[in-house]
Scaffold this active site. Structure first.
Site, PDB file in Angstrom:
ATOM      1  N   GLY A  30       1.170  -1.298  -0.281  1.00 41.89           N
ATOM      2  CA  GLY A  30       0.012  -0.552  -0.296  1.00 41.89           C
ATOM      3  C   GLY A  30       0.690   0.939   0.201  1.00 41.89           C
ATOM      4  O   GLY A  30       0.451   2.151   0.165  1.00 41.89           O
ATOM      5  N   SER A  31       1.994   1.273   0.134  1.00 39.72           N
ATOM      6  CA  SER A  31       2.967   2.499  -0.165  1.00 39.72           C
ATOM      7  C   SER A  31       3.046   3.257  -1.167  1.00 39.72           C
ATOM      8  O   SER A  31       3.551   2.360  -2.711  1.00 39.72           O
ATOM      9  CB  SER A  31       4.803   1.635   0.233  1.00 39.72           C
ATOM     10  OG  SER A  31       5.224   0.972  -0.758  1.00 39.72           O
ATOM     11  N   TYR A  63      -4.001   0.019   6.533  1.00 39.57           N
ATOM     12  CA  TYR A  63      -5.021  -0.448   5.420  1.00 39.57           C
ATOM     13  C   TYR A  63      -5.966  -0.516   7.103  1.00 39.57           C
ATOM     14  O   TYR A  63      -6.682  -0.736   8.258  1.00 39.57           O
ATOM     15  CB  TYR A  63      -5.598  -1.111   5.137  1.00 39.57           C
ATOM     16  CG  TYR A  63      -4.610  -1.029   3.884  1.00 39.57           C
ATOM     17  CD1 TYR A  63      -4.268   0.345   3.819  1.00 39.57           C
ATOM     18  CD2 TYR A  63      -5.028  -1.773   2.422  1.00 39.57           C
ATOM     19  CE1 TYR A  63      -3.981   1.137   2.476  1.00 39.57           C
ATOM     20  CE2 TYR A  63      -4.438  -1.142   1.366  1.00 39.57           C
ATOM     21  CZ  TYR A  63      -3.893  -0.136   1.009  1.00 39.57           C
ATOM     22  OH  TYR A  63      -2.824   0.368  -0.094  1.00 39.57           O
ATOM     23  N   LYS A  93      -0.750  -2.405 -12.297  1.00 41.77           N
ATOM     24  CA  LYS A  93      -0.189  -0.441 -12.359  1.00 41.77           C
ATOM     25  C   LYS A  93       0.896  -0.843 -11.103  1.00 41.77           C
ATOM     26  O   LYS A  93       1.271  -1.404 -10.124  1.00 41.77           O
ATOM     27  CB  LYS A  93      -0.972  -0.162 -11.382  1.00 41.77           C
ATOM     28  CG  LYS A  93      -1.131   1.303 -11.320  1.00 41.77           C
ATOM     29  CD  LYS A  93      -2.653   1.498 -11.608  1.00 41.77           C
ATOM     30  CE  LYS A  93      -2.982   2.305  -9.958  1.00 41.77           C
ATOM     31  NZ  LYS A  93      -4.885   2.253 -10.187  1.00 41.77           N
ATOM     32  N   ASN A 104      -0.503   9.238  -7.825  1.00 45.92           N
ATOM     33  CA  ASN A 104      -0.720   9.746  -6.413  1.00 45.92           C
ATOM     34  C   ASN A 104      -0.638  10.835  -6.039  1.00 45.92           C
ATOM     35  O   ASN A 104      -0.800  11.556  -4.484  1.00 45.92           O
ATOM     36  CB  ASN A 104      -0.211   8.622  -5.664  1.00 45.92           C
ATOM     37  CG  ASN A 104      -1.130   7.056  -5.145  1.00 45.92           C
ATOM     38  OD1 ASN A 104      -0.569   6.230  -5.887  1.00 45.92           O
ATOM     39  ND2 ASN A 104      -1.817   7.210  -4.808  1.00 45.92           N
ATOM     40  N   GLU A 156      -2.780   7.790 -13.684  1.00 42.29           N
ATOM     41  CA  GLU A 156      -3.331   8.166 -12.410  1.00 42.29           C
ATOM     42  C   GLU A 156      -2.900   9.593 -11.634  1.00 42.29           C
ATOM     43  O   GLU A 156      -1.640   9.035 -10.722  1.00 42.29           O
ATOM     44  CB  GLU A 156      -3.593   6.988 -11.987  1.00 42.29           C
ATOM     45  CG  GLU A 156      -5.460   6.808 -11.253  1.00 42.29           C
ATOM     46  CD  GLU A 156      -5.408   4.913 -10.793  1.00 42.29           C
ATOM     47  OE1 GLU A 156      -5.129   4.328 -11.542  1.00 42.29           O
ATOM     48  OE2 GLU A 156      -5.719   5.011  -9.758  1.00 42.29           O
ATOM     49  N   GLU A 216      -9.893   8.087  -7.838  1.00 40.24           N
ATOM     50  CA  GLU A 216     -10.395   7.550  -6.658  1.00 40.24           C
ATOM     51  C   GLU A 216     -10.606   8.007  -5.086  1.00 40.24           C
ATOM     52  O   GLU A 216     -11.554   8.408  -3.695  1.00 40.24           O
ATOM     53  CB  GLU A 216      -9.544   6.430  -5.781  1.00 40.24           C
ATOM     54  CG  GLU A 216      -7.999   6.915  -5.324  1.00 40.24           C
ATOM     55  CD  GLU A 216      -6.410   6.514  -5.424  1.00 40.24           C
ATOM     56  OE1 GLU A 216      -6.521   5.279  -6.137  1.00 40.24           O
ATOM     57  OE2 GLU A 216      -5.982   6.182  -4.346  1.00 40.24           O
ATOM     58  N   ASP A 244     -14.240   4.833  -7.215  1.00 40.79           N
ATOM     59  CA  ASP A 244     -14.661   4.521  -5.736  1.00 40.79           C
ATOM     60  C   ASP A 244     -15.912   4.352  -4.699  1.00 40.79           C
ATOM     61  O   ASP A 244     -16.843   4.957  -4.944  1.00 40.79           O
ATOM     62  CB  ASP A 244     -13.441   5.411  -5.349  1.00 40.79           C
ATOM     63  CG  ASP A 244     -13.164   4.570  -3.664  1.00 40.79           C
ATOM     64  OD1 ASP A 244     -12.264   4.487  -3.244  1.00 40.79           O
ATOM     65  OD2 ASP A 244     -13.646   4.556  -2.730  1.00 40.79           O
ATOM     66  N   ALA A 270      -9.659   0.030  -5.911  1.00 44.47           N
ATOM     67  CA  ALA A 270     -10.039  -0.793  -5.313  1.00 44.47           C
ATOM     68  C   ALA A 270      -8.635  -1.068  -4.346  1.00 44.47           C
ATOM     69  O   ALA A 270      -8.090  -0.348  -5.091  1.00 44.47           O
ATOM     70  CB  ALA A 270     -10.918  -2.218  -6.183  1.00 44.47           C
ATOM     71  N   GLY A 271      -8.529  -2.012  -3.301  1.00 43.82           N
ATOM     72  CA  GLY A 271      -7.577  -2.355  -2.786  1.00 43.82           C
ATOM     73  C   GLY A 271      -8.395  -2.487  -1.841  1.00 43.82           C
ATOM     74  O   GLY A 271      -8.765  -2.203  -1.201  1.00 43.82           O
ATOM     75  N   GLU A 309     -10.067  -3.170 -10.700  1.00 37.95           N
ATOM     76  CA  GLU A 309      -8.503  -3.146  -9.669  1.00 37.95           C
ATOM     77  C   GLU A 309      -8.693  -3.752  -8.720  1.00 37.95           C
ATOM     78  O   GLU A 309      -9.400  -5.037  -8.292  1.00 37.95           O
ATOM     79  CB  GLU A 309      -8.315  -2.026  -9.045  1.00 37.95           C
ATOM     80  CG  GLU A 309      -6.617  -2.235  -8.164  1.00 37.95           C
ATOM     81  CD  GLU A 309      -5.898  -0.219  -7.959  1.00 37.95           C
ATOM     82  OE1 GLU A 309      -7.217   0.580  -7.766  1.00 37.95           O
ATOM     83  OE2 GLU A 309      -5.238  -0.124  -8.085  1.00 37.95           O
TER      84      GLU A 309
END
Lengths: 435, 435
Positions: free
Chosen positions: A22-23, A32, A217, A249, A273, A299, A322, A350-351, A380
């Site tokens: 998640g970094s 999370y 990705k 991001n 993105e 997102e 999202d 997602a994730g 995703e």
């Protein structure tokens, strides 16, 4: 009569920062987490479930916001709530006092999304259908009535939307059968977290291809040299046929984004993105005019009004939706209709915790009843934390299987909630006056 | 060494809905409220004060968000905090976990604004200066360093801003003296609330003129016939010389706004405020292209990135700034610099609880050290709830007097806080790990 007896909110946190899963460039070490929302009833189904995904600190604030909405649902007749999901959503976003805290953005809006989604989950469970099918079985008129059309009419009117939905109606049954048969395309972000070593990146890229993914990705934006090196490794590992997207991001200003993106363009990217602030519609448009890589965001897009502008301004080649950032299923229906109107494909975000579980229903309902399209689309997928869900999303051979269990798939295992609850259960106040 | 010992947050609510003061097209019955924020220290000054203005329900959520920021300030050295106000602001907005809850918008962002503003209040008190003078005594370089320049460089760079500020530097002393002498123009919204009768409207319009106001504002947007009638009455009451602005409080879609505004145009309006969604930059631009009345927005604009776009898109003729909607003094400095860069005048938003008290400092600092302009500018004034403040804003003959008391004027009387506290004091957790 079945009644909503309580709105529970649980502060659930997973220590994901320990492994750097998640970094990314703006989120170096997320834990999370979720404001896990349960709408209890005194009958069958016994509850509706939803969540707001968070990344650690502040989950308690998000829980407080969900709890503040209890008077809108606790004590209400479940049948009435489920029969007017558009009304519930508009009452929540239209509360003249709570509205000041947004309007329609941030913590309060995501809380509204959780309560709205939990009610959709309850409605789909009552009907004994997975949410994607429950949505796809609504008539075009019912779908139009779910949307808050305020602020949209310069881009899409209810009549336009009705026409689009009616055009898709005849093919619904065939597409639902096709979806059951082949599933929905997935792409994976698992190989590309910024905190991973080159070795791990290459190994995970190879595994993704072996597992059947046709699109992966990578996170970018820490250093252009690192990004070029990592993209070279990834492209080598997946070969020329598998598509690679990158995600910055929100890392760049407009002027910084352009040369950076063009430095990465030779790797034949599917999209870049979140190149800049999620609020910067004009910034995305300026970047898109000056680069050769398709531009995307969504997102963190706070609501349908900003999505409308991204589309009007030609700021994006595709969008992410999202399931929990905006005001629930209703607002996502508006966004899917806007995307269809502008001919822009949707690659759902997602994730996180449960985002795969929830958003798959929106993508599948879009295919069956809204856009009718599954080409140039993919949801995703990140392969962690699914074991905490009662009916986890299933991806096989690079595709999401259509869920069969009733509801929105947000229900977590009680043992997982108990094991990861951060500060106990915040039970909302009893029903009563809105004050 | 003086240390911050606690971050207190009080849920303070006033029952203003009983009298329909504050009623508009989207907010029919607000209870003006505040998440009142106190940064306690163990020395002198004994505290810094700020607030987030709210309108009743949800103030508890806003309080929870402020409390979540305690680890950033509690236990810290006051001198260090006050010496790097830009650093504090960037640490708060940049927290990689809390950022997910915005980013930079809504409940969490307003909470950051409260903590940032309370620290500026503390810093100004330490210096023994009213905040406007404390800001105006900072060097151009110090002011530039207060701003988060991320996402702004396509419109304004730190170097551009430095040049603007240096250009204003020589005139600072003369303008500060002028401000002390004549005050700063005010305009009043007191006559124009939507819930008032025609008789009360006419009477209050007459009183406003008698009190010296040269600009008043009326709420519109419930019915075009009502608006035409009320504007006719107001224009009759104030005569042709006094300017009249109208405020639609986000009531319209783009297509609806245009004929409605043009129906009101014959009354020679100073501006139409919030014609549509505060997020709709392109919508404001579309409306502005098609009407003859100047267009304005800003009190709900969530951050500097959206202000940047309003200016880039030519969406507005003027803007409102609000002291507590964005990330505190720092972000408002960015917005004032952007407005100057684009040559757009600023008419600060006030009213509510304490908004006049806080925002006057920003307007006055802008005059002395940033734009150097006081023509075609005025701060909103609404004459209620001031009695709850220790050093209330003072308006006489249609002008705000320059405050002399040290700080940002946000301190409330302890008796007022006690009398109107809704659910006791929420004291933030003890300092410690950010988790």
């Amino acid at each position: 009569m079945t009644t909503v007896t309580a709105l529970e909110v649980h502060d659930v946190r997973f220590p994901t920062s320990r492994e750097l899963a998640g970094s990314d460039a703006m989120n170096p070490a997320p834990d999370y987490s979720a404001a896990y929302t349960v709408l209890r009833t005194d009958g069958e189904p016994e509850a509706g479930y939803a969540l707001v995904f968070t990344t650690g600190r502040g989950t308690d604030v998000q829980c407080a916001a969900v709890a503040a909405l209890a008077p809108y649902v606790v004590g209400r007749d479940v049948a009435e709530l489920c029969a007017d999901l558009g009304g519930l959503y508009r009452r929540l976003t239209g509360d003249p006092q709570l509205r000041w805290l947004g309007p329609e953005k941030g913590v309060m809006h995501m809380a509204i999304g959780a309560v709205v989604n939990a009610t959709w989950d309850l409605a789909a469970r009552r009907a004994g259908k997975p949410l994607w099918r429950f949505i796809a079985d609504l008539s075009p008129r019912q779908l139009v009535d779910c949307v808050d059309w305020r602020y949209l009419s310069d881009a899409l009117t209810p009549d336009d939307a009705l026409e689009l939905l009616e055009r898709a109606e005849p093919g619904r049954a065939a597409r639902a059968a096709e979806l059951e048969r082949v599933g929905y395309p997935a792409y994976t972000t698992s190989p590309g977290w910024l905190g991973y070593s080159d070795e791990k990146l290459v190994r995970l890229c190879g595994e993704a291809v072996a597992e059947g993914y046709r699109l992966i990705k990578l996170k970018v934006g820490r250093s252009v040299d690192d990004d070029v090196r990592r993209l070279g490794l990834a492209r080598g590992a997946v070969g020329p046929e598998v598509r690679i997207a990158v995600d910055a991001n929100q890392r760049w200003d407009v002027g910084e984004a352009v040369p950076w993106i063009e430095a990465l363009a030779p790797f034949d990217l599917a999209w870049v993105e979140e190149p800049t602030s999620p609020d910067d519609v004009l910034g995305h448009a300026a970047i898109r005019r000056r680069v050769t890589v398709p531009v995307s965001t969504g997102e963190h897009t706070p609501n349908r009004v900003v999505f409308k502008q991204l589309l009007q301004a030609g700021a994006v080649d595709l969008i992410q939706v999202d399931a929990v950032r905006v005001g629930g299923v209703n607002e996502n229906l508006a966004i899917l209709l806007l995307a269809l109107r502008f001919g822009v494909p949707v690659y759902p975000h997602a994730g996180g915790v449960g985002l795969c579980e929830l958003v798959q229903h929106l993508a599948m309902a879009d295919y069956v009843a809204i856009s009718g399209l599954m080409e140039d689309r993919a949801i995703e997928f990140v392969d962690h934390l699914h074991e905490n869900f009662v009916a986890p999303a299933v991806v096989a051979h690079g595709r999401y299987r259509a869920p069969h269990a009733a509801g929105m798939s947000a229900e977590m295992k009680p043992a997982s909630v108990a094991a990861h609850t951060f500060r106990g259960v915040a039970v909302a106040p009893a029903p009563g006056e809105l004050r």
